[in-house]
Every structure is written in structure tokens, then in C-alpha cells.
Design an enzyme around this catalytic site. Structure first.
Site, PDB file in Angstrom:
ATOM      1  CB  CYS A 379       5.377  30.165   0.417  1.00 26.03           C
ATOM      2  SG  CYS A 379       5.449  31.742  -0.449  1.00 26.03           S
ATOM      3  CB  ALA A 380       3.412  25.152   1.739  1.00 26.15           C
TER       4      ALA A 380
END
Length: 428
Positions: A379-380
Site C-alpha cells: 500500500c505504498a
């Protein structure tokens, strides 16, 4: 004495690791975690295991489970007391100042979306391209995204230059919010939060900190750091049941319309359509029946960690982290991801890639040995893709993997867990 009959106003409001004492203080609970024999969990950065303190607190409250702020019965009074006591436990754990608000949310993502919802209309948000999606995606159009810095010092200098330019020729009181992480969820590297806060305030800006990864590993004190808002997730803090919190200054929050419109957020509702006077304080953004069990679990862990020797926990974790990083460096074809210098301070998170191997396949192989790690882009996405490319360039790999692996540790992690991961990677 029946705690269900005691007014919440009798509870002290002093901030600190343990904000009250006496018969209404939460019990001192053991600081260990639950687990499944034979399973090695090295995925704390995604979801930490449940602390026994959280499980015990919820189990004790369940027979009393009832409404919060909505009943006169003994069960409701006790649950209301437990809910507000949890709020104060979170406030003490995070060093909240007098006047700061603690608003219970679902998680850090929800907390930062709440803050984004409450921003004054003309606010400019400044963040870094190295943030987790929770601190990239909620902010309004026009947000300033600074490049990934090469060092903590470079981050401070970049923010100073950006804010100086932003203030040039504009209204000096125009609201500006700096949004940064406390510790990166990809690399575990710690960011210079106090220094960034000083720069932000020097330019008349506020600062919000995504402390989802920092708070489980190191003390986070809002007053000492000088920050305006902090967001945390219960599921990173050994407290399942779906609660998080946004803690900090309340003026923007009290001026904004409720995050959710409904019961609890309203102080008065008249007969005419939209004839409403909204509540102030945390209730304004906690409409509906609250997540009592989530709040109680989070409060119990905050109290347990507040009673613990954080220096001892830090030293133990750092020894395990050093063992993990040194072991990974010795495995052929493995390269660690990093933003800053290899010696930069970090919490118990390490992401890495394996030459010529698909990360999902490696993770599946480890799972067959009872070892759980994370694979993907965490999630980055922008940051992780960049760091994979940089790692491949350092090693001269022509075809880097598309995704990475991440091993993360915390309470309950042991040298055996680390050594078994390293042994399994060495046999791949």
C-alpha cells in the site's frame, strides 16, 4: 464501589503514560501476545497479533455489553465508563495536551480521511512521495507532494524550502498542513518528526503524523514532539476489533460538519428539515453506536504499554532487527530496500527482494514452512516500485522483481523466528 455509578467527571484528565490512579484506573495487564503453536508470524506491520491485555479486557466487558452514552441502566453506565476510560488511556499513551481531542475511528486511514474532511476550505497539504497510501490519497486536489528525500536531514531541508516558497506572496494565515509518517511501513525507517514539526510551525503550518508503524515500537508523545495531530491503528497496536484514533487539536474538527451525520453527533434536532445543532468535541465525529470493544481493546493495550519499560522493549527489538538485517545481508541474492542510509534509525520492519524470484512465490514457500511474511507493494506503490528499482541497480540486476517481501517483528518475536526465516531463505 460500583464503577458504573461514578460520573466520568470523577476521572482525572492528566495526560501521561498512565493518566489516572485509584479504583477507576485500568488494571495492570500482562504484555504478551496470542498466537498459534507452530506458526511464525513475521507480518506485524500489516496486522499485529492480539495482545493478551486486549483479549482479557474485551472478555471481561462482554457480559456487560450494552449501549454507550444512550442508557440509564447499570450495563449502559458501565460500558459508557469503559469507553471514555479507553479514550483517556489513548490520550495518556500518546501524550495528549489539555484541550486535545481523541476521536475513535476505524484505523489510521479512517483517521486521516476524517482530518482531510475537516480541513478548512483553502488548506494546502504538503506531504512526501514516500508516504503510505493512507497519507497520500485522502488529501484534496492541489496538495504538494515533495520528492522522496535521501536522508532525514534532506527531508527537513526540503520541507523548509517548500514552505518558504508556499508562503511567498500568499496570505500568511492561509492554512497549511504538513502530513508525514513517523516510521515508514516499507522500510521501518524513522522520520525526524520533531524537526519537521519545528519547521512547519516556523512557517505557520500544522503537522499531522501517521504513527501507525511508530506507535507500536516507540513512545509517541504529542506534546514533546510538538505535533498537531496523530493517527494510529489498533490493529497495528496489538488491539484487534477495528478501532483507531485521531488525536490532537480540536478547532478544525469542531468547525467542520460531522464526518457522519446521525445520532450522537447531534446536540439538537428540530422539526424542520436540516434543523440541527451539532455536538462539539469527539461526539461530533462519532455518530452512531460506537465500536465499544475496539476502543476498550485499544485502551487496554495503551495502558499495558504505558506501564511497560519501553527502553527495554526497544533494546530487545533492535537486537532482533539487527540479527534479521545481518542475516538477510548474508543470504545470496537478497537485497534490502531503504530510503535513507543503511544506518538510519528504524523500527522492526525490513523489506527485501530476492534476485530472480517472484516475491509471491517466495512468500508461499515460506508459508509452507509455517512462516508468514508479506509480499507485494505494501500500500505504498510509488515508493516500493522506486526502492525495488534502486535495489536492483545497486546489485546490477537486469530484471528486478515486480514486488517485494517484508518481514516485521514486535512483541512475541524471538531469535528462533528470525533464524528460521533466514534458514528457509537460504534453502530456497
Amino acid at each position: 464501589m460500583n464503577t458504573a455509578l461514578v460520573s466520568l467527571e470523577t476521572l482525572p484528565r492528566t495526560a501521561g503514560p498512565r493518566p489516572w490512579t485509584g479504583p477507576f484506573a485500568p488494571p495492570v495487564r500482562p504484555l504478551d501476545v496470542l498466537g498459534v503453536p507452530g506458526q511464525i508470524n513475521l507480518d506485524y506491520a500489516a496486522t499485529a497479533p492480539c495482545a493478551r491485555a486486549a483479549a482479557d479486557a474485551v472478555t471481561e466487558l462482554l457480559p456487560w455489553y450494552a449501549s454507550v452514552h444512550r442508557g440509564a441502566g447499570e450495563l449502559s453506565k458501565r460500558c459508557t465508563l469503559a469507553y471514555e476510560r479507553a479514550r483517556r488511556s489513548v490520550a495518556g499513551f500518546l501524550g495528549a495536551r489539555p484541550g486535545d481531542e481523541v476521536i475513535f475511528t476505524r484505523n489510521t486511514t479512517d483517521a486521516l480521511n476524517l482530518l482531510a474532511h475537516a480541513l478548512p476550505a483553502t488548506t494546502t497539504v504538503v506531504t512526501f512521495a514516500s508516504e503510505h497510501h493512507a497519507n497520500l490519497l485522502p488529501w484534496p486536489a492541489g496538495a504538494v507532494r515533495l520528492p522522496v528525500p535521501a536522508s532525514p536531514g534532506a527531508a527537513v531541508r526540503a520541507l523548509d524550502a517548500a514552505l518558504r516558497e508556499l508562503r511567498r506572496g500568499t496570505d500568511p494565515v492561509r492554512p497549511v498542513l504538513v502530513a508525514v509518517t513517523g516510521a515508514g511501513n516499507v522500510t521501518g525507517e524513522r522520520w525526524p518528526v520533531a524537526e519537521l514539526a519545528r519547521v512547519a510551525h516556523r512557517h505557520g503550518a500544522r503537522i499531522a503524523v501517521d504513527a501507525a508503524q511508530l506507535a507500536p515500537h516507540a513512545p509517541v508523545d504529542i506534546a514533546t514532539l510538538g505535533v498537531d495531530h496523530v493517527a494510529v491503528s489498533g490493529h497495528k497496536l496489538y488491539a484487534p476489533f477495528g478501532a483507531g484514533a485521531l488525536v490532537g487539536r480540536g478547532d478544525w474538527l469542531d468547525a467542520a460538519p460531522p464526518y457522519l451525520a446521525g445520532g450522537g453527533a447531534s446536540a439538537y434536532v428540530g422539526p424542520a428539515t436540516h434543523q440541527v445543532r451539532w455536538a462539539s468535541g469527539p461526539a461530533r465525529h462519532e455518530a452512531g453506536t460506537p465500536n465499544l470493544l475496539g476502543a476498550v481493546a485499544l485502551g487496554a493495550v495503551c495502558a499495558a504499554l504505558g506501564d511497560a519499560d519501553r527502553d527495554e522493549l526497544h533494546d530487545r527489538e533492535q537486537a532482533l532487527l539487527a540479527r534479521l538485517r545481518a542475516g538477510l545481508a548474508a543470504v545470496p541474492g537478497v537485497e534490502e530496500l531503504r530510503v535513507f542510509d543503511a544506518a538510519a534509525p528504524r523500527v522492526g520492519i525490513v523489506s527485501f527482494v530476492v534476485a530472480g524470484r517472484d516475491s509471491a512465490v517466495v512468500a508461499a514457500e515460506l508459508a509452507t514452512a509455517g512462516i508468514g511474511v508479506r509480499d507485494g507493494l505494501f500500500c505504498a506503490h510509488p515508493l516500493t516500485r522506486r526502492l525495488i528499482a534502486e535495489a536492483a541497480a545497486r546489485r546490477g540486476w537486469r530484471n528486478p522483481p515486480a514486488t517485494a517481501l517484508r518481514a516485521s517483528i514486535g512483541l512475541g518475536s524471538t531469535t528462533e523466528h528470525v533464524d528460521r526465516l533466514l534458514a528457509a531463505l537460504g534453502r530456497r
